[in-house]
Write an enzyme that holds these catalytic residues in place. Structure first.
Site, PDB file in Angstrom:
ATOM      1  N   GLY A 104      -3.541  24.381  48.686  1.00  0.00           N
ATOM      2  CA  GLY A 104      -3.854  24.914  47.861  1.00  0.00           C
ATOM      3  C   GLY A 104      -5.921  25.453  48.423  1.00  0.00           C
ATOM      4  O   GLY A 104      -6.119  24.074  49.112  1.00  0.00           O
ATOM      5  N   SER A 105      -5.621  26.376  47.657  1.00  0.00           N
ATOM      6  CA  SER A 105      -6.919  26.777  47.197  1.00  0.00           C
ATOM      7  C   SER A 105      -7.423  27.776  46.370  1.00  0.00           C
ATOM      8  O   SER A 105      -6.551  27.551  45.221  1.00  0.00           O
ATOM      9  CB  SER A 105      -7.274  27.789  48.320  1.00  0.00           C
ATOM     10  OG  SER A 105      -5.352  28.474  49.099  1.00  0.00           O
TER      11      SER A 105
END
Length: 232
Positions: free
Chosen positions: A202-203
Site C-alpha cells: 500500500g502506498s
C-alpha cells in the site's frame, strides 16, 4: 481455407486476451515473493488444511498484487496521464517540493492512493527527460494521510517535457510498504506511460504540474498510463 484461418486466429486472439486477464504478466519484483508465499503455504498445509487455504489465498493475492498489465497511453503532449492506479485523494494548489528547490513555484498537486489491491506499477505522465531524481528517507505513515507527502519515505522524479515545463512525480511509501523500486535513471528519455518503478504494498503517488487544467476530481479512480489527469 483463408476464412478458416482468420476465424481460428480470431478465436486464439480472444483466448489470449482472456488468459492475460486471468493470469496477468508479473513484475520482476514479484517472483521472489510469490515463491516465498508458495513455500509458506505448503508448510501451512502440513500443519492445518485451514491454514493452508489461508496461505493459498494470500499467495493468489501476492500474484495479483505484482501484476504488470500492458497499458495504452494517449501519446499526446497536450495531456498528462495518471502515474498510478488508485483513488484520487486531493486536487489542490500547492507549492512545489522543497526537496527539488521548488517551494517558491505554484503547482497543481494531485494525490493518488494505491491500496493493497491496486496495481502498483508507476508510469511517466508525459514524455520528456528525467532531469532529476531524489530519494528521501522517512516514516511509514498511512499513505492516505495528507502528511504522508512530507513525512513518509519517498522518491522524486522531475520530468522536463519538450516545452521546458517540469512535471514532478513522487512515489510515497505507505503503512506497510517498505521499498520504493525505480526502473529508470537520471537523464533518461521517457515516453508517456513508460514504467518508472513500483512501490511494494500500500502506498501513494503525487503529481505536480502547472500550465495544465486538471481533468480529475476527488474519489475518482485512475488507471496508470491511461487515465487523463490534466490537459493544456
Amino acid at each position: 481455407i483463408l476464412e478458416f484461418y482468420i476465424h481460428i486466429k480470431g478465436k486464439l486472439s480472444k483466448l489470449r486476451i482472456m488468459i492475460d486477464k486471468v493470469f496477468p504478466k508479473i513484475h520482476d519484483e514479484g517472483y521472489k515473493f510469490i515463491v516465498i508465499f508458495g513455500l509458506v503455504t505448503i508448510i501451512l498445509y502440513f500443519i492445518s488444511n485451514f491454514l493452508g487455504l489461508v496461505g493459498l489465498v494470500l499467495t493468489i493475492w501476492c500474484y495479483y498484487f505484482f501484476r504488470d498489465p500492458e497499458r495504452f497511453p494517449i501519446n499526446d503532449e497536450n495531456y498528462l496521464v495518471s502515474p498510478a492506479d488508485g483513488l484520487i485523494l486531493q486536487v489542490q494548489d500547492s507549492d512545489g517540493p522543497k526537496e527539488l528547490n521548488m517551494e517558491g513555484k505554484k503547482f497543481t498537486k494531485v494525490s493518488i492512493f494505491m491500496n493493497v489491491f491496486d496495481c502498483h506499477v508507476n508510469r511517466a505522465p508525459c514524455s520528456g527527460k528525467l532531469t532529476e531524481m531524489i530519494y528521501k528517507p522517512g516514516m511509514f505513515l498511512n499513505a492516505s494521510l495528507d502528511k504522508a507527502s512530507e513525512d513518509n519515505e519517498r522518491k522524486y522524479y522531475k520530468i522536463t517535457n519538450s516545452a521546458g515545463e517540469d512535471i514532478i512525480v513522487v512515489q510515497i511509501a505507505g503503512l506497510i510498504a517498505r521499498r520504493i523500486v525505480s526502473e529508470v535513471s537520471e537523464n533518461s528519455e521517457l515516453k508517456q506511460g513508460e514504467k518508472i518503478g513500483m512501490i511494494r504494498f500500500g502506498s501513494r503517488a503525487d503529481i505536480y504540474f502547472n500550465n495544465y487544467t486538471p481533468l480529475v476530481k476527488v474519489n475518482q479512480r485512475t488507471i496508470a498510463g491511461e487515465t487523463l489527469i490534466a490537459k493544456k
